[in-house]
Design an enzyme around this catalytic site. Structure first.
Site, PDB file in Angstrom:
ATOM      1  CB  CYS A  75      -0.896  -0.009   1.248  1.00 28.50           C
ATOM      2  SG  CYS A  75      -1.872   1.489   1.491  1.00 28.50           S
ATOM      3  CB  CYS A 192      -3.080   3.737  -5.326  1.00 29.05           C
ATOM      4  SG  CYS A 192      -4.328   2.847  -4.340  1.00 29.05           S
TER       5      CYS A 192
END
Length: 265
Positions: A75, A192
C-alpha cells in the site's frame, strides 16, 4: 529462515493483490498471509497520526499470530506514512511500496509524467522528494484521486463501476497537447496498489496510449533479494486471507489467480 518462508502481505483492502500476484510468482513455495484492513479502508482518508495509531499495534498482533519471515506493505499510502514507525517497532524485515517515479521519468520520451495516487500519497513530502531527486528534467503532474481506490475495490468485489466514473478520476493525468504525441503525457505512475486491478479499463479509457508503471514487479524482486530464490513450488505453500472487519466475503474464486491458483483459507 525456513526453506518455505511465511510472507505477510498487508494492505488497506484488495489493492495489495496486485503486489501479491507478483510476489507469488517469484516465491511460489512460500506460505502467504494476506491481510486486508478493510475496517479502516480507505487509508487515503485518514491522517498520518491516525494511520500510525492504527497500523503499528495491528501489525504487532499480526506478527505475533503468524510469525512472518517478511512483511510486504502493499500500500503506497501506508508505506509513505507508516513504514518508518513499523521498522522502528519490529525486527521483521519490511518491504514497502513507493511511487515508481525514478523508472517512469527514466523511460519517458516526452518528459511528461503523471503520478496517480491517493490524495495522501501525492501530498506527502516523501513523494515530493522522489520528484526532486529523480525527475531528471521531467514535468511531473501529481494527481490525487479521491475515489479510484474505492472503485477498484468495488469492481473486484463484483460491484458495478461505470466507465465515466473511472474516466473522471484519470482525466487530470493527461496533460499537454492531445494532438501532438511529442508534447503530451506518455507515462503514468500507478501510485496506489489498487489501480493495477483496473489496468485493462485504464488502458481502454485513456484518451491516448501511455505507459502505466506498476511497482509490483520491483517489489517482487526486492523480496527475492531478501529471502533468496524459491525452494519449491506452489504445492509446498498455503494461503490465508484475513479481513479485519470480519465481514463475510464471497471472493474465494475471484482471488485464486492472485494466490497462484490456491484458494485462500
Amino acid at each position: 529462515m525456513t526453506s518455505h518462508p511465511t510472507i505477510l502481505v498487508f494492505d488497506s483492502g484488495l489493492g495489495g493483490l496486485s503486489v501479491l500476484r507478483e510476489v507469488v510468482r517469484a516465491r511460489p513455495d512460500a506460505h502467504y498471509v494476506y491481510v486486508a484492513d478493510d475496517a479502516f479502508f480507505p487509508y487515503g482518508h485518514h491522517s498520518q497520526e491516525a494511520l500510525i495509531a492504527r497500523v503499528v499495534p495491528l501489525m504487532g498482533e499480526l506478527i505475533a499470530a503468524h510469525r512472518p519471515d517478511l512483511v510486504v506493505i502493499a500500500c503506497n499510502t501506508a508505506s509513505v506514512q507508516v513504514l518508518a514507525p513499523l521498522r522502528a517497532a519490529y525486527t521483521v524485515p519490511f518491504v514497502g511500496t513507493v511511487p515508481a517515479i525514478k523508472p517512469a521519468c527514466a523511460q519517458s520520451r516526452t518528459k511528461r509524467v503523471s503520478v496517480l495516487g491517493t490524495k495522501a500519497t501525492v501530498a506527502r513530502e516523501y513523494t515530493h522528494a522522489l520528484i526532486r531527486d529523480f525527475a531528471g528534467g521531467c514535468a511531473v503532474t501529481l494527481v490525487g484521486s479521491p475515489e479510484l481506490a474505492s472503485l477498484a475495490e468495488a469492481a473486484l468485489s463484483g460491484g458495478t463501476v461505470t466507465d465515466d466514473a473511472i474516466s473522471r478520476e484519470i482525466a487530470p493525468c493527461f496533460t499537454g497537447d492531445a494532438a501532438n504525441p511529442t508534447g503530451r503525457t506518455d507515462t503514468i505512475v500507478l501510485a496506489c496498489t489498487h489501480y493495477p486491478l483496473l489496468l485493462d479499463r485504464l488502458e481502454r479509457l485513456a484518451p491516448w496510449k501511455v505507459a502505466w508503471i506498476d511497482p509490483a514487479p520491483a517489489i517482487a524482486r526486492r523480496v527475492l533479494d531478501l529471502l533468496g530464490p524459491a525452494a519449491g513450488n506452489a504445492d509446498d505453500g498455503d494461503a490465508t486471507m484475513i479481513f479485519t472487519s470480519n465481514k463475510p466475503h464471497q471472493l474465494s474464486r475471484a482471488l485464486t489467480p492472485y494466490f497462484g491458483g490456491r484458494v485462500p483459507a
